[in-house]
Design a protein around this motif. Structure first.
Motif, short mmCIF file in Angstrom:
data_model
loop_
_atom_site.label_atom_id
_atom_site.label_comp_id
_atom_site.label_asym_id
_atom_site.label_seq_id
_atom_site.Cartn_x
_atom_site.Cartn_y
_atom_site.Cartn_z
N LYS A 20 10.31 -69.45 8.98
CA LYS A 20 10.08 -70.73 8.31
C LYS A 20 8.60 -71.00 8.13
O LYS A 20 8.17 -71.60 7.13
N ALA A 21 7.78 -70.54 9.08
CA ALA A 21 6.33 -70.76 9.00
C ALA A 21 5.64 -69.75 8.10
O ALA A 21 4.42 -69.83 7.90
N GLY A 22 6.39 -68.81 7.56
CA GLY A 22 5.80 -67.83 6.64
C GLY A 22 5.09 -66.68 7.32
O GLY A 22 4.07 -66.19 6.81
N ALA A 23 5.62 -66.24 8.45
CA ALA A 23 5.00 -65.11 9.15
C ALA A 23 5.07 -63.85 8.29
O ALA A 23 6.05 -63.61 7.59
N THR A 24 4.01 -63.08 8.35
CA THR A 24 3.98 -61.82 7.61
C THR A 24 4.85 -60.79 8.32
O THR A 24 5.35 -61.02 9.43
N GLU A 25 5.02 -59.64 7.68
CA GLU A 25 5.81 -58.58 8.31
C GLU A 25 5.19 -58.17 9.64
O GLU A 25 5.89 -57.92 10.62
N GLU A 26 3.86 -58.13 9.68
CA GLU A 26 3.16 -57.79 10.93
C GLU A 26 3.37 -58.88 11.97
O GLU A 26 3.54 -58.59 13.15
N GLY A 27 3.36 -60.13 11.52
CA GLY A 27 3.59 -61.25 12.44
C GLY A 27 4.98 -61.21 13.04
O GLY A 27 5.17 -61.45 14.24
N ILE A 28 5.98 -60.90 12.21
CA ILE A 28 7.35 -60.79 12.69
C ILE A 28 7.47 -59.67 13.72
O ILE A 28 8.25 -59.75 14.66
N ASP B 29 6.91 -76.10 17.09
CA ASP B 29 5.60 -76.46 17.65
C ASP B 29 4.89 -75.22 18.19
O ASP B 29 3.68 -75.06 18.03
N LEU B 30 5.66 -74.36 18.86
CA LEU B 30 5.09 -73.13 19.42
C LEU B 30 4.53 -72.25 18.31
O LEU B 30 3.43 -71.69 18.43
N VAL B 31 5.27 -72.14 17.22
CA VAL B 31 4.83 -71.31 16.11
C VAL B 31 3.64 -71.93 15.39
O VAL B 31 2.74 -71.22 14.92
N LYS B 32 3.59 -73.27 15.30
CA LYS B 32 2.44 -73.94 14.68
C LYS B 32 1.16 -73.59 15.43
O LYS B 32 0.10 -73.38 14.84
N GLU B 33 1.26 -73.53 16.75
CA GLU B 33 0.11 -73.14 17.56
C GLU B 33 -0.28 -71.70 17.25
O GLU B 33 -1.47 -71.36 17.20
N ALA B 34 0.73 -70.85 17.06
CA ALA B 34 0.47 -69.45 16.73
C ALA B 34 -0.23 -69.32 15.38
O ALA B 34 -1.09 -68.47 15.19
N VAL B 35 0.15 -70.19 14.42
CA VAL B 35 -0.48 -70.17 13.10
C VAL B 35 -1.97 -70.46 13.23
O VAL B 35 -2.81 -69.81 12.59
N ILE C 149 15.11 -65.29 21.67
CA ILE C 149 13.98 -64.71 20.94
C ILE C 149 14.44 -64.18 19.59
O ILE C 149 13.74 -64.29 18.58
N GLY C 150 15.65 -63.61 19.58
CA GLY C 150 16.16 -63.03 18.35
C GLY C 150 16.61 -64.04 17.32
O GLY C 150 16.79 -63.70 16.16
N THR C 151 16.81 -65.30 17.72
CA THR C 151 17.28 -66.30 16.77
C THR C 151 16.26 -67.42 16.58
O THR C 151 15.66 -67.55 15.51
N SER C 152 16.05 -68.22 17.62
CA SER C 152 15.20 -69.40 17.49
C SER C 152 13.75 -69.06 17.15
O SER C 152 13.16 -69.66 16.25
N VAL C 153 13.17 -68.13 17.89
CA VAL C 153 11.77 -67.77 17.64
C VAL C 153 11.63 -67.13 16.26
O VAL C 153 10.73 -67.47 15.49
N MET C 154 12.51 -66.20 15.94
CA MET C 154 12.45 -65.53 14.65
C MET C 154 12.65 -66.52 13.51
O MET C 154 12.00 -66.42 12.46
N SER C 155 13.54 -67.48 13.69
CA SER C 155 13.79 -68.48 12.66
C SER C 155 12.54 -69.32 12.41
O SER C 155 12.17 -69.58 11.27
N ALA C 156 11.88 -69.74 13.51
CA ALA C 156 10.67 -70.56 13.38
C ALA C 156 9.55 -69.76 12.73
O ALA C 156 8.77 -70.29 11.92
N LEU C 157 9.43 -68.48 13.07
CA LEU C 157 8.39 -67.63 12.47
C LEU C 157 8.63 -67.45 10.97
O LEU C 157 7.70 -67.51 10.16
N LEU D 28 4.87 -58.51 15.72
CA LEU D 28 4.02 -58.68 16.91
C LEU D 28 4.29 -59.95 17.72
O LEU D 28 4.17 -59.94 18.94
N LEU D 29 4.60 -61.04 17.03
CA LEU D 29 4.60 -62.33 17.72
C LEU D 29 5.80 -62.62 18.63
O LEU D 29 5.63 -63.32 19.64
N PRO D 30 7.02 -62.17 18.34
CA PRO D 30 8.14 -62.52 19.22
C PRO D 30 7.89 -62.17 20.69
O PRO D 30 8.13 -62.99 21.57
#
Length: 253
Positions: free
Chosen positions: A137-145, A191-197, A127-135, A147-149
């Motif tokens: 890269k997808a341009g997650a906001t500070e709030e997204g970073i 792909d998981l993060v694209k769905e979140a977007v 969660i601390g590497t792969s998920v955060m990296s994908a978020l 809340l979403l992990p």
């Protein structure tokens, strides 16, 4: 004459007063109203005090040895080994078996605790590497970073296949593998993060910007002939829901 609330034997009081007592365990209790019998509570308190006193005596005996915790542990281990050898010499197989069973049970508990800790650490690292990296890269906001992990973590499942740890990304139900652009048609973290977007656009920079125009003819992936035909993860998921994950895996890239 004062009567005692509790006596050990009826013979200890005058015969005239004996009918006033009733059997209470191994003793006799005076039959009165409005007086709470606290003997059980006092007994428990005395027992607790004795246990504490005994423990303090044992601690003082250990402290008097002037040895560290590690040295005491070694002494106990040596004593246990000596008892085992003595039991072997005496032919006390039941005692030997009990010692081994206790040892195996402790080793099993220790291994299970280590395994749980390792898997928790493994999950945290993912969660601390792969998920955060994908978020990121997808341009997650500070709030997204922020809340979403944790929310996306529930979609990550770990399994052991052929002795190896395998990571799978699941659909929202937590049971069905999510289709995506990865190997064998499985979903990736991207792909998981694209769905979140698509689901939480406000948590991604620029995701609320949308253009006009009509929907493509293959909306929902209805006319897809290969995996690259899907225009969005939503279309891909809809196609898999309709046709099944095995059919999706059979599509060419």
């Amino acid at each position: 004459m004062l009567l005692k609330l509790k006596i050990d034997a009826l013979e200890s009081v005058d015969e005239a007063f004996r009918p006033l007592y009733e059997k209470d365990g191994d003793a006799f209790k005076l039959k009165v109203e409005g007086v709470e019998d606290t003997s059980a509570l006092k007994g428990a308190l005395d027992k607790e005090r004795k246990a504490r006193a005994d423990l303090e005596k044992k601690v003082k005996r250990w402290e008097s040895l002037g040895k560290s915790d590690e040295e005491i542990a070694e002494l106990l281990k040596a004593t246990e080994e000596a008892e085992r050898k003595k039991a072997e010499a005496d032919g006390d197989h039941q005692k030997i078996l009990k010692q081994l069973q206790d040892k195996w049970a402790k080793e099993k508990a220790d291994l299970e605790a280590e395994l749980t800790a390792a898997r928790s650490s493994e999950r945290g690292a993912i969660i601390g590497t792969s998920v955060m990296s994908a978020l990121t890269k997808a341009g997650a906001t500070e709030e997204g970073i922020d809340l979403l992990p944790d929310r996306l973590a529930g979609r990550i499942k770990y399994e052991t296949e052929d002795g190896k740890r395998v990571l799978k990304i699941m659909q929202a139900d937590g049971e069905t593998p999510m289709a995506g652009s990865g190997k064998d048609g499985t979903a990736t973290f991207d792909d998981l993060v694209k769905e979140a977007v698509a689901k939480w656009p406000s948590l991604f920079k620029g995701a609320n910007q949308s253009g006009g125009g009509k929907q493509p003819d293959n909306a929902g992936g209805a006319g897809a002939k290969k995996k690259s035909d899907f225009k969005s993860e939503k279309d891909r998921a809809a196609w898999v829901e309709k046709n099944g994950f095995d059919a999706y895996k059979a599509l060419p890239d």
